[in-house]
Enzyme design. Structure first.
Site, PDB file in Angstrom:
ATOM      1  N   GLU A  93      74.907  82.896  22.373  1.00  0.00           N
ATOM      2  CA  GLU A  93      75.203  81.632  23.055  1.00  0.00           C
ATOM      3  C   GLU A  93      76.256  80.842  22.277  1.00  0.00           C
ATOM      4  O   GLU A  93      76.131  80.641  21.071  1.00  0.00           O
ATOM      5  CB  GLU A  93      73.925  80.802  23.180  1.00  0.00           C
ATOM      6  CG  GLU A  93      74.136  79.443  23.830  1.00  0.00           C
ATOM      7  CD  GLU A  93      72.894  78.574  23.804  1.00  0.00           C
ATOM      8  OE1 GLU A  93      72.841  77.595  24.566  1.00  0.00           O
ATOM      9  OE2 GLU A  93      71.965  78.868  23.014  1.00  0.00           O
ATOM     10  N   LYS A 100      75.114  78.271  32.889  1.00  0.00           N
ATOM     11  CA  LYS A 100      73.708  77.911  32.684  1.00  0.00           C
ATOM     12  C   LYS A 100      73.260  76.858  33.693  1.00  0.00           C
ATOM     13  O   LYS A 100      73.939  75.849  33.893  1.00  0.00           O
ATOM     14  CB  LYS A 100      73.500  77.395  31.249  1.00  0.00           C
ATOM     15  CG  LYS A 100      72.040  77.146  30.893  1.00  0.00           C
ATOM     16  CD  LYS A 100      71.905  76.710  29.435  1.00  0.00           C
ATOM     17  CE  LYS A 100      70.448  76.518  29.047  1.00  0.00           C
ATOM     18  NZ  LYS A 100      70.303  76.042  27.653  1.00  0.00           N
ATOM     19  N   CYS A 106      69.462  80.919  26.636  1.00  0.00           N
ATOM     20  CA  CYS A 106      68.536  80.150  25.793  1.00  0.00           C
ATOM     21  C   CYS A 106      67.259  79.774  26.542  1.00  0.00           C
ATOM     22  O   CYS A 106      66.459  80.609  26.920  1.00  0.00           O
ATOM     23  CB  CYS A 106      69.262  78.918  25.245  1.00  0.00           C
ATOM     24  SG  CYS A 106      68.339  78.006  23.979  1.00  0.00           S
TER      25      CYS A 106
END
Length: 538
Positions: free
Chosen positions: A273, A343, A395
């Site tokens: 990430e 995301k 994440c």
């Protein structure tokens, strides 16, 4: 007389304090059921003792008791959150501890609602089978589910995650992690009935649980395709303190490229990430060079990056090099948003700040780097790397099973999650994050690769078992050859809906029973003869 009343009130207050303290200790003990300890029997035992201690309480008293249990659970279980607040938040210790306490108290409201509803809906039936083996599991499951979406959701420490190393994990492919939570709550209810000397309940629950666990592998419809994919997962171990420093940008990117050079024979290379901690427009030359290197070596590099698009900045994954097949002569990197994942489920405070006009001026904690990101679409197409379809989660998103399930289809080859857990130092947080990722593999029947900045970087097979990993807090590259599979699990087809419908039916039936009981009581009181003066005795 007054002194006696005072003494009685003092004794009751002391008993209440002792009971709440015991509840807090029981809740705190459940942290040992999760990673890195994974002593899973502690969870149903602690829940059973809490049920037994609270079975005679009024709804109000039960609310406070289970609030205490929940506060203990989250104060210890997610204490790692305090590491990031204290280290990077720029707040005095007392304030950071207070914020951590408020978060734990908020999360404790969900077990408290379970306790209140259990006491109210089963009034007068404190040792009934229905209360312990149906109502309590249903309420516990519904409140865990609600905790996973209210105020964007925090589905951490679901009871089902204790089975990542436990015997019930095979059931994840059928009923999901939340379904395992239901079974653990039912087991706790059976143990609580045993403490009330009703041992037959355990004879009912244990065989049912054992039968389900035995049947789960027989319903497994995941088959190997005979193909493999060779992956290289790069762990840079970049200190969080320099992650977003301008002077560290090029050294960071070059470090990832240098670590990659010896592994360009891999089919797919994954950087974690925000491995490139800058918008694409600032690093186009680097991206174009990395794209050419990947193409020349017939490989694909998937990397985390901050993507700048017309409507804002995104926490993204992009694919450099070969997309649809090996030896593809791709054009120069353009950054046009194709073969990209943005995301969707953002972290409060870390990636967006609610009430930002009010909170941002207060402290650095509310003004972290990249804390004003835009939200990607809920459902996005799989990434394509040398022809392999990959369902990603960045994440925190890996903790939301339905979101990832909606991205997986029959053509999906791999699950991918990338993270930067350096925020949480040497705490339990990254290890709990890893066990959550394992359960996504077990639910969806697909291998998973996890690339992180400083650990845990790992490869997980389609049954949720770690097959290879790197040590935390080291730089390195994890190589693995992953057998690919095809097929769909029951959970992949149905998700959480059947479980939630069952819990909803149990809840509605209990409300109906409660209402019927109140009507019977009212009718009974209405049939009681009254004296001629219209007053009842007593």
């Amino acid at each position: 007389m007054l002194n006696n009343l005072r003494a009685f009130a003092q004794k009751q207050s002391q008993r209440t304090a002792v009971k709440l303290t015991l509840g807090f200790i029981l809740g705190g003990s459940t942290a040992l059921a999760f990673a890195p300890y994974s002593i899973w029997p502690i969870y149903p035992i602690a829940m059973a003792l809490a049920l037994w201690h609270s079975h005679t309480l009024t709804p109000k008293a039960s609310f406070y008791y289970w609030l205490s249990v929940g506060f203990g659970c989250f104060a210890f279980g997610i204490s790692w959150v305090h590491v990031s607040i204290d280290t990077f938040g720029g707040l005095p210790l007392a304030v950071s501890v207070g914020l951590m306490g408020l978060l734990a108290l908020y999360l404790a409201l969900y077990p408290a609602l379970t306790g209140w509803a259990l006491a109210w809906l089963s009034a007068g039936k404190t040792t009934s089978i229905w209360r312990y083996l149906a109502l309590f599991p249903a309420l516990w499951t519904l409140t865990e589910w609600a905790r996973g979406w209210v105020m964007t959701g925090f589905p951490w420490l679901w009871a089902g995650y204790t089975q990542t190393q436990g015997p019930l994990k095979p059931l994840a492919s059928i009923i999901g992690t939340l379904g395992i939570s239901f079974l653990l709550a039912m087991l706790a209810g059976a143990l609580a009935l045993c403490l009330n000397k009703r041992y037959k309940s355990l004879l009912l629950v244990l065989p049912i649980t054992a039968l389900c666990t035995w049947l789960a592998p027989k319903l497994w419809d995941i088959q190997p395709t005979g193909e493999t994919v060779n992956v290289a997962l790069v762990q840079g171990n970049i200190p969080q303190s320099m992650k977003w420093e301008r002077d560290a940008l090029w050294p960071t990117m070059l470090k990832y490229l240098d670590l990659t050079r010896a592994h360009l024979d891999a089919d797919i290379i994954v950087w974690p990430e925000a491995a490139i901690p800058a918008p694409e427009s600032m690093v186009l030359d680097f991206l174009d060079n990395a794209n050419k290197v990947a193409n020349l070596n017939h490989t694909a590099i998937i990397t985390g990056i901050i993507s700048h698009q017309a409507d804002g900045f995104y926490n993204s994954l992009i694919v450099l090099g070969n997309h649809h097949q090996k030896q593809q002569q791709a054009p120069d990197y353009r950054g046009d948003g194709t073969n990209e994942f943005n995301k969707h489920h953002l972290v409060p405070i870390g990636e967006f700040v609610p009430f930002e006009a009010l909170l941002r001026p207060i402290a650095p904690f509310f003004n972290l780097p990249m804390s004003a990101l835009a939200r990607g679409d809920y459902q996005q197409t799989n990434l394509n790397a040398i022809g392999h379809k990959i369902a990603p989660a960045i994440c925190y998103e890996i903790a939301f099973p339905e979101q990832l399930r909606d991205s997986v289809n029959l053509d999906t080859d791999l699950l991918l999650t990338v993270s930067n857990d350096a925020w949480f130092g040497n705490s339990n947080g990254p290890l709990q994050h890893m066990e959550i990722a394992q359960m996504r593999s077990a639910e969806l029947g697909r291998p998973l690769v996890r690339a992180t900045n400083n650990g845990v970087t790992a490869v997980v097979d389609e049954r949720g078992n770690i097959s290879a990993s790197l040590p935390q807090f080291t730089e390195g590259v994890l190589r693995a050859t992953i057998p690919l599979v095809t097929g769909q699990t029951w959970f992949s087809k149905m998700g959480q809906l059947p479980l939630l419908l069952l819990c909803g039916l149990i809840f509605c039936a209990s409300i109906g029973g409660r209402m019927a009981m109140r009507r019977r009581v009212n009718l009974s009181q209405g049939d009681t003869p009254t004296p001629a003066n219209g007053r009842t005795s007593g």
